[in-house]
Design a protein around this motif. Sequence first.
Motif, PDB file in Angstrom:
ATOM      1  N   GLU A 363       0.839  -1.202   0.000  1.00 57.51           N
ATOM      2  CA  GLU A 363       0.000   0.000   0.000  1.00 57.51           C
ATOM      3  C   GLU A 363       0.875   1.253   0.000  1.00 57.51           C
ATOM      4  O   GLU A 363       1.926   1.294   0.621  1.00 57.51           O
ATOM      5  CB  GLU A 363      -0.897   0.023   1.250  1.00 57.51           C
ATOM      6  CG  GLU A 363      -1.813  -1.175   1.392  1.00 57.51           C
ATOM      7  CD  GLU A 363      -2.946  -1.173   0.384  1.00 57.51           C
ATOM      8  OE1 GLU A 363      -3.363  -0.074  -0.025  1.00 57.51           O
ATOM      9  OE2 GLU A 363      -3.415  -2.267   0.019  1.00 57.51           O
ATOM     10  N   ASP A 364       0.432   2.283  -0.723  1.00 53.75           N
ATOM     11  CA  ASP A 364       1.135   3.567  -0.716  1.00 53.75           C
ATOM     12  C   ASP A 364       0.544   4.432   0.398  1.00 53.75           C
ATOM     13  O   ASP A 364      -0.474   5.092   0.223  1.00 53.75           O
ATOM     14  CB  ASP A 364       0.980   4.271  -2.061  1.00 53.75           C
ATOM     15  CG  ASP A 364       1.733   5.600  -2.101  1.00 53.75           C
ATOM     16  OD1 ASP A 364       2.524   5.860  -1.171  1.00 53.75           O
ATOM     17  OD2 ASP A 364       1.527   6.373  -3.057  1.00 53.75           O
ATOM     18  N   ILE A 365       1.196   4.392   1.550  1.00 54.29           N
ATOM     19  CA  ILE A 365       0.666   5.137   2.698  1.00 54.29           C
ATOM     20  C   ILE A 365       1.521   6.378   2.998  1.00 54.29           C
ATOM     21  O   ILE A 365       1.319   7.039   4.011  1.00 54.29           O
ATOM     22  CB  ILE A 365       0.570   4.234   3.947  1.00 54.29           C
ATOM     23  CG1 ILE A 365       1.923   3.596   4.287  1.00 54.29           C
ATOM     24  CG2 ILE A 365      -0.458   3.154   3.734  1.00 54.29           C
ATOM     25  CD1 ILE A 365       2.741   4.319   5.252  1.00 54.29           C
ATOM     26  N   SER A 366       2.461   6.686   2.115  1.00 56.19           N
ATOM     27  CA  SER A 366       3.411   7.770   2.388  1.00 56.19           C
ATOM     28  C   SER A 366       2.727   9.116   2.598  1.00 56.19           C
ATOM     29  O   SER A 366       3.209   9.954   3.359  1.00 56.19           O
ATOM     30  CB  SER A 366       4.432   7.883   1.252  1.00 56.19           C
ATOM     31  OG  SER A 366       3.794   8.193   0.029  1.00 56.19           O
ATOM     32  N   LYS A 367       1.581   9.329   1.940  1.00 57.98           N
ATOM     33  CA  LYS A 367       0.903  10.620   2.047  1.00 57.98           C
ATOM     34  C   LYS A 367      -0.340  10.567   2.934  1.00 57.98           C
ATOM     35  O   LYS A 367      -1.111  11.516   3.001  1.00 57.98           O
ATOM     36  CB  LYS A 367       0.507  11.118   0.650  1.00 57.98           C
ATOM     37  CG  LYS A 367       1.689  11.368  -0.284  1.00 57.98           C
ATOM     38  CD  LYS A 367       2.576  12.486   0.222  1.00 57.98           C
ATOM     39  CE  LYS A 367       3.711  12.789  -0.742  1.00 57.98           C
ATOM     40  NZ  LYS A 367       4.605  13.848  -0.237  1.00 57.98           N
ATOM     41  N   MET A 368      -0.552   9.438   3.602  1.00 55.42           N
ATOM     42  CA  MET A 368      -1.719   9.307   4.465  1.00 55.42           C
ATOM     43  C   MET A 368      -1.427   9.844   5.850  1.00 55.42           C
ATOM     44  O   MET A 368      -0.312   9.730   6.350  1.00 55.42           O
ATOM     45  CB  MET A 368      -2.120   7.827   4.595  1.00 55.42           C
ATOM     46  CG  MET A 368      -2.601   7.171   3.338  1.00 55.42           C
ATOM     47  SD  MET A 368      -3.041   5.437   3.670  1.00 55.42           S
ATOM     48  CE  MET A 368      -3.279   4.851   1.988  1.00 55.42           C
ATOM     49  N   ASP A 369      -2.458  10.415   6.494  1.00 61.19           N
ATOM     50  CA  ASP A 369      -2.327  10.737   7.903  1.00 61.19           C
ATOM     51  C   ASP A 369      -2.698   9.502   8.719  1.00 61.19           C
ATOM     52  O   ASP A 369      -3.026   8.442   8.163  1.00 61.19           O
ATOM     53  CB  ASP A 369      -3.188  11.935   8.285  1.00 61.19           C
ATOM     54  CG  ASP A 369      -4.676  11.715   8.005  1.00 61.19           C
ATOM     55  OD1 ASP A 369      -5.089  10.568   7.746  1.00 61.19           O
ATOM     56  OD2 ASP A 369      -5.417  12.709   8.051  1.00 61.19           O
ATOM     57  N   LEU A 370      -2.645   9.604  10.040  1.00 58.19           N
ATOM     58  CA  LEU A 370      -2.898   8.445  10.890  1.00 58.19           C
ATOM     59  C   LEU A 370      -4.285   7.879  10.654  1.00 58.19           C
ATOM     60  O   LEU A 370      -4.464   6.654  10.554  1.00 58.19           O
ATOM     61  CB  LEU A 370      -2.730   8.829  12.365  1.00 58.19           C
ATOM     62  CG  LEU A 370      -3.006   7.718  13.388  1.00 58.19           C
ATOM     63  CD1 LEU A 370      -2.059   6.545  13.182  1.00 58.19           C
ATOM     64  CD2 LEU A 370      -2.898   8.260  14.808  1.00 58.19           C
ATOM     65  N   ARG A 371      -5.270   8.742  10.549  1.00 63.33           N
ATOM     66  CA  ARG A 371      -6.651   8.269  10.346  1.00 63.33           C
ATOM     67  C   ARG A 371      -6.785   7.523   9.028  1.00 63.33           C
ATOM     68  O   ARG A 371      -7.415   6.466   8.952  1.00 63.33           O
ATOM     69  CB  ARG A 371      -7.619   9.448  10.410  1.00 63.33           C
ATOM     70  CG  ARG A 371      -9.081   9.039  10.521  1.00 63.33           C
ATOM     71  CD  ARG A 371      -9.955  10.279  10.637  1.00 63.33           C
ATOM     72  NE  ARG A 371     -11.357   9.949  10.748  1.00 63.33           N
ATOM     73  CZ  ARG A 371     -11.981   9.714  11.887  1.00 63.33           C
ATOM     74  NH1 ARG A 371     -11.306   9.768  13.018  1.00 63.33           N
ATOM     75  NH2 ARG A 371     -13.278   9.440  11.914  1.00 63.33           N
TER      76      ARG A 371
END
Length: 393
Positions: A363-371
Amino acid sequence: MSMKCDLVVVGAGPGGSMTAKTAAQAGLKVVMLEKRQEIGEPVRCAEGVGKRALCEMVKPEPEWIAAEVKGAKIYAPDGTSIVMSEDKSGSEVGYVLERKVFDRALAMQAAQAGAKVMVKTRALGLIKKDGVPCGVSAMRLGEPLQIEAPIIIGADGVESKVGRWAGIDTTLKLKDMETCAQFLVQDSTIDDEYTEFFLGNSIAPAGYAWAFPKGEKLANVGLGVLGTRSKPGEATRLLNEFVKARYPNGKVLEMVVGGDPCAGQIESTTSDGVMLVGDAARQTDPLTGGGILSAMQAGIMAGEVAAKALTAGDVSKAGLKEYEDRWREDIGKHLSRSYEFKEFFVKLTDNDLNQMLGSLKKEDISKMDLRGMLRVLFRLNPKLLWELRHLVV
């Protein structure tokens, strides 16, 4: 010796200084007390703050900043890692401060705004008239000092004495306290561009370890252990083991130990003539342990409300209710969510942590915040995270 003012602030950390500065700018006569002879000493935090939130409150000076990081790396017990960008990593990632310089600068700003700053001055109790606080009894350079003031701000840290003197229960249970140890480490393998977090019960039971880079291959390396999982000297012992394993050639230049609250919201942060700010008000993030920015935000609110209350001539608990309402509506909502996350995560096994972080590999989570990241985690691990469904849907 005796003196009179409008507002006494007990504690010259970021929350106390922002309270004093805000109130002084509003025209109040302010006195700020600090029990130590040097503001900013000793440093008992990892020194990380988010850039945006800090810049909304003050203009950072270059000498305040030890390092600027790109983001955060989070490691599972098996070594699997994920990377989050700086602006999505939370309120502790962005700048790594020089707290000794930063805290003194905020106190200086308070003084420049008109507040009287008194170091090596220890508050001993509240002066009361008909049971209502009306000042602070203190000891300054070995001499007794009486300061009369209609409002007192307790910015005096964990299990605030000011709060207790005012009848507010500020005691913490072991399950709501992290026992922490931190070293300043020099090592050639330190990542100067990322803040690092290390999960695992073998590393830090019901807590985590961290490395906050300070430039030139220096980092604040520390860990916190939940109070119910700790015993005397445990945090220091575990940190020694972690440093030997992670930085076998590292040199330890400084060491600090202390406690960090990871509690739910305190029942009250106000009493007649009294408001609590920062750690004293449990405004520390229960999940991450970060509290610099929330203390500063609450300090601004407390200073503004103090000025309004004095103008209105009502410094009772009811007259200070605006402070209670404002911080709980703003800071409090985030802290409540974080407490639920913390209560869930301290129950996870290392296998659970490996499963969760491992599920994010594709998954590309690099730009996600915690939520956002939790939403993805819930989709990939619904059974494991079912307890948190109301927080991520």
